[in-house]
Motif scaffolding. Structure first.
Motif, PDB file in Angstrom:
ATOM      1  N   VAL A  50       6.342  -7.400   6.354  1.00  0.00           N
ATOM      2  CA  VAL A  50       5.040  -6.854   7.018  1.00  0.00           C
ATOM      3  C   VAL A  50       4.841  -5.438   7.169  1.00  0.00           C
ATOM      4  CG1 VAL A  50       4.270  -7.083   9.652  1.00  0.00           C
ATOM      5  CG2 VAL A  50       5.368  -9.180   8.613  1.00  0.00           C
ATOM      6  N   ALA A  51       5.924  -4.555   7.170  1.00  0.00           N
ATOM      7  CA  ALA A  51       5.672  -3.078   7.254  1.00  0.00           C
ATOM      8  C   ALA A  51       5.118  -2.800   5.821  1.00  0.00           C
ATOM      9  CB  ALA A  51       6.955  -2.468   7.350  1.00  0.00           C
ATOM     10  N   ALA A  52       5.549  -3.362   4.862  1.00  0.00           N
ATOM     11  CA  ALA A  52       5.436  -2.984   3.473  1.00  0.00           C
ATOM     12  C   ALA A  52       3.722  -3.577   3.278  1.00  0.00           C
ATOM     13  CB  ALA A  52       6.037  -3.702   2.261  1.00  0.00           C
ATOM     14  N   GLY A  57      -1.926  -1.749   3.036  1.00  0.00           N
ATOM     15  CA  GLY A  57      -3.200  -1.945   3.601  1.00  0.00           C
ATOM     16  C   GLY A  57      -3.786  -0.457   4.119  1.00  0.00           C
ATOM     17  N   ALA A  58      -3.159   0.146   4.766  1.00  0.00           N
ATOM     18  CA  ALA A  58      -3.428   1.492   5.230  1.00  0.00           C
ATOM     19  C   ALA A  58      -3.880   2.457   4.171  1.00  0.00           C
ATOM     20  CB  ALA A  58      -2.606   2.111   6.365  1.00  0.00           C
ATOM     21  N   THR A  59      -2.994   2.257   3.146  1.00  0.00           N
ATOM     22  CA  THR A  59      -3.122   3.327   2.120  1.00  0.00           C
ATOM     23  C   THR A  59      -4.442   2.900   1.156  1.00  0.00           C
ATOM     24  OG1 THR A  59      -0.688   3.599   1.783  1.00  0.00           O
ATOM     25  CG2 THR A  59      -2.378   4.052  -0.015  1.00  0.00           C
ATOM     26  N   VAL A  60      -4.740   1.628   1.343  1.00  0.00           N
ATOM     27  CA  VAL A  60      -6.039   1.297   0.627  1.00  0.00           C
ATOM     28  C   VAL A  60      -7.182   1.937   1.489  1.00  0.00           C
ATOM     29  CG1 VAL A  60      -7.439  -0.766  -0.201  1.00  0.00           C
ATOM     30  CG2 VAL A  60      -5.058  -0.620  -0.798  1.00  0.00           C
ATOM     31  N   LEU A  79      -2.049  10.471  -4.299  1.00  0.00           N
ATOM     32  CA  LEU A  79      -0.923  10.292  -5.020  1.00  0.00           C
ATOM     33  C   LEU A  79       0.255  10.159  -4.375  1.00  0.00           C
ATOM     34  CD1 LEU A  79      -1.598  12.583  -8.411  1.00  0.00           C
ATOM     35  CD2 LEU A  79      -1.897  10.145  -7.977  1.00  0.00           C
ATOM     36  N   PRO A  80       0.571  11.100  -3.235  1.00  0.00           N
ATOM     37  CA  PRO A  80       1.746  10.835  -2.557  1.00  0.00           C
ATOM     38  C   PRO A  80       1.707   9.484  -1.705  1.00  0.00           C
ATOM     39  CG  PRO A  80       1.250  13.134  -2.231  1.00  0.00           C
ATOM     40  CD  PRO A  80       0.070  12.449  -3.042  1.00  0.00           C
ATOM     41  N   ALA A  81       0.584   9.356  -1.109  1.00  0.00           N
ATOM     42  CA  ALA A  81       0.214   8.094  -0.238  1.00  0.00           C
ATOM     43  C   ALA A  81       0.193   6.755  -1.259  1.00  0.00           C
ATOM     44  CB  ALA A  81      -1.090   7.981   0.354  1.00  0.00           C
ATOM     45  N   SER A  85       3.442   3.784  -1.053  1.00  0.00           N
ATOM     46  CA  SER A  85       2.618   2.162  -1.200  1.00  0.00           C
ATOM     47  C   SER A  85       3.450   1.577  -2.126  1.00  0.00           C
ATOM     48  CB  SER A  85       1.304   2.286  -1.093  1.00  0.00           C
ATOM     49  OG  SER A  85       0.682   0.912  -0.912  1.00  0.00           O
ATOM     50  N   CYS A  86       3.532   1.904  -3.326  1.00  0.00           N
ATOM     51  CA  CYS A  86       4.238   1.386  -4.424  1.00  0.00           C
ATOM     52  C   CYS A  86       5.616   1.304  -4.070  1.00  0.00           C
ATOM     53  CB  CYS A  86       4.063   1.941  -5.657  1.00  0.00           C
ATOM     54  SG  CYS A  86       2.585   2.202  -6.364  1.00  0.00           S
TER      55      CYS A  86
END
Length: 100
Positions: A50-52, A57-60, A79-81, A85-86
């Motif tokens: 769920v955290a991932a 989703g927040a990064t997108v 790029l850091p975000a 996320s990856c």
């Protein structure tokens, strides 16, 4: 740079949809039709997944905001975000796959 952040948002959206589809898929280790999500829930690893999903989703959303924003400072975080996320998407995939 706007096109790059927009492309990163599209790629992460596809990866996020793939993770959700993978989580809903049947875990072939069991013969009784148990999904990977149910397997992760049995071991208490659901918060990691769920955290991932939330982080990705927040990064997108952040990438899409920075792609259409005139402020270049937001695009410096792209790029850091995306890297964070990856990493969380890979961690969620490992949690969904491992643990038998």
């Amino acid at each position: 740079m706007r096109y790059l952040t927009g492309a990163l948002a599209v790629i992460l959206t596809i990866a996020l949809a793939g993770l959700v589809r993978y989580a809903a898929g049947e875990d072939t280790y069991y013969s009784s039709g148990v999904s990977r999500w149910e397997h992760a829930d049995r071991w208490g690893k659901t918060p990691v997944v769920v955290a991932a999903i939330a982080i990705s989703g927040a990064t997108v959303l952040g990438l899409l905001t920075s792609a259409f924003s005139a402020d270049a400072r937001l695009r410096r975080l792209a790029l850091p975000a995306t890297a964070l996320s990856c990493v969380t998407l890979v961690a969620a995939w490992v949690v969904l796959t491992a643990g038998h």
